[in-house]
Design an enzyme around this catalytic site. Sequence first.
Site, mmCIF file in Angstrom:
data_model
loop_
_atom_site.group_PDB
_atom_site.id
_atom_site.type_symbol
_atom_site.label_atom_id
_atom_site.label_comp_id
_atom_site.label_asym_id
_atom_site.label_seq_id
_atom_site.Cartn_x
_atom_site.Cartn_y
_atom_site.Cartn_z
ATOM 1 N N SER A 92 0.798 -1.224 0.000
ATOM 2 C CA SER A 92 0.000 0.000 0.000
ATOM 3 C C SER A 92 0.831 1.275 0.000
ATOM 4 O O SER A 92 0.343 2.325 -0.406
ATOM 5 C CB SER A 92 -0.944 0.005 1.200
ATOM 6 O OG SER A 92 -0.223 -0.144 2.390
ATOM 7 N N HIS A 94 -5.550 -3.649 -2.109
ATOM 8 C CA HIS A 94 -5.380 -2.621 -3.143
ATOM 9 C C HIS A 94 -5.442 -3.189 -4.556
ATOM 10 O O HIS A 94 -5.295 -2.443 -5.528
ATOM 11 C CB HIS A 94 -4.060 -1.879 -2.938
ATOM 12 C CG HIS A 94 -4.129 -0.901 -1.819
ATOM 13 N ND1 HIS A 94 -4.616 0.369 -1.959
ATOM 14 C CD2 HIS A 94 -3.811 -1.030 -0.509
ATOM 15 C CE1 HIS A 94 -4.588 1.000 -0.799
ATOM 16 N NE2 HIS A 94 -4.103 0.167 0.100
ATOM 17 N N LYS A 116 -12.171 0.073 -0.787
ATOM 18 C CA LYS A 116 -11.316 0.891 -1.645
ATOM 19 C C LYS A 116 -11.977 0.982 -3.037
ATOM 20 O O LYS A 116 -12.881 1.767 -3.216
ATOM 21 C CB LYS A 116 -9.906 0.311 -1.650
ATOM 22 C CG LYS A 116 -9.336 0.268 -0.208
ATOM 23 C CD LYS A 116 -7.918 -0.146 -0.141
ATOM 24 C CE LYS A 116 -7.474 -0.493 1.272
ATOM 25 N NZ LYS A 116 -7.535 0.593 2.237
HETATM 26 C C1 LIG Z 1 -2.796 -3.680 2.243
HETATM 27 C C2 LIG Z 1 -4.028 -3.374 3.046
HETATM 28 N N1 LIG Z 1 -4.684 -4.380 3.629
HETATM 29 C C3 LIG Z 1 -5.799 -4.158 4.353
HETATM 30 C C4 LIG Z 1 -6.292 -2.886 4.534
HETATM 31 C C5 LIG Z 1 -7.516 -2.680 5.359
HETATM 32 O O1 LIG Z 1 -8.634 -2.515 4.548
HETATM 33 P P1 LIG Z 1 -9.920 -1.757 5.082
HETATM 34 O O2 LIG Z 1 -9.699 -0.306 4.840
HETATM 35 O O3 LIG Z 1 -11.035 -2.354 4.301
HETATM 36 O O4 LIG Z 1 -10.013 -2.059 6.543
HETATM 37 C C6 LIG Z 1 -5.644 -1.814 3.943
HETATM 38 C C7 LIG Z 1 -6.190 -0.436 4.131
HETATM 39 O O5 LIG Z 1 -5.506 0.504 4.358
HETATM 40 C C8 LIG Z 1 -4.483 -2.048 3.182
HETATM 41 O O6 LIG Z 1 -3.811 -1.037 2.620
#
Ligand SMILES: Cc1ncc(COP(=O)(O)O)c(C=O)c1O
Length: 393
Positions: free
Chosen positions: A182, A210, A241
């Site tokens: 991310s 992502h 997202k």
């Molecule tokens: C790589 C990754 N996994 C999981 C999440 C968590 O997702 P959510 O925003 O649906 O809780 C994020 C969110 O920032 C992320 O970047």
Amino acid sequence: MRTDPLTFLTTELDSLRQQGLFRTLRVLDDRQQATSHVDGRSVVNLSSNNYLGLTTHPTLVAAAIKAVEDYGVGSGSVRTIAGTMAIHLELERRLAVFKKTEAVVVFQSGFTANAGTVSSILTKDDVIISDELNHASIIDGCRLSRAPIKVFPHKDVDAARKIVRELPPGQKKLLITDGVFSMDGDLGPLPGLCDVADEYGCIMMVDDAHASGVFGQNGRGTIDHFGVHGRVDIQVGTLSKAIGALGGYVAGSRALIDFLHHRARPFLFSTSHPPSVVATCLAAIDILEQEPAIIDRLWDNTRFFKAGLEALGFNTGISESPITPVIAGEGSLAMKLSDRLFEEGVFAQGIAFPTVARDKARVRTIVTATHTREELQFALDAFAKVGRELGLI
Ligand SMILES: Cc1ncc(COP(=O)(O)O)c(C=O)c1O
């Protein structure tokens, strides 16, 4: 007189202020979209994860409103007591077909999907082999499981293999990576890691937060992008997202999903999604299946914007996705870059330690399918002006 036992927090906050790292929350005055009103100013928004612009898509908005009218505003319970509505099961069925897996379970967020899954399937007698840049929700899940965590250098398949090779053959092993990282926007080396998992009998897990709606056919994710269907035991996706709403899910075998129904703590102990959120996600899947051109637009914009930043001479790291970091170095410099961009009408959030390494602070940009070329060129012009001013280019 009671003394405040939380004064240490003020000390820590003062230290952040001194380092130029104290942040106040930016406030969106209207919708999450390509140009938004933030803190009273109209800015080109390069900070959201709204990859496909679905947060404001009329079909999704209509689906949410209809679900409120049909089912009310809340589910009223956790899934295992009275909070499983037919619409929850319909979303899981559609997602399983979309992801080409036997079954899916939806969680309240991607965070709880990762943390709830890792912590429930492993115990202290097992072992986790994890990329050093995996997301915080994976790390928290690993810690909650109490299994020892062996970290391999970022994307280093050989290092992962070396760790796994030295573990007792009978021990349960989880090999885990992000599909798209991310902060850097690069991809996990899925084919190589799947080879390691196959060779040594590891459980293979990929967090595709992502990548959902961004990579692979119709946005099926990195498993589809790399053609490793059937080799990843646990796929996590997010509905927060590109899908534009809220939630996370785990896709895998029927046995995995049944197990999570019985053991994943966020599923057992936290109320399920309001029906409007579920209906929105269903409408988003329709769009992914029926209008893949929206994903092409995202990639056209991504190529245009990345090429523009690179031509200006910025350090954009090793991104392979619509996430493009502009690496500044020092935390305070990244924050200055972000603040100056904002003054010039561009919202690109600064990110510093501990989210990224101390010397790799950056502003992170994410373009969406709904940005116009004019908006992206406006942003590039602002980057050029501020980048020169701060000596970054
Ligand atoms: C790589 C990754 N996994 C999981 C999440 C968590 O997702 P959510 O925003 O649906 O809780 C994020 C969110 O920032 C992320 O970047």
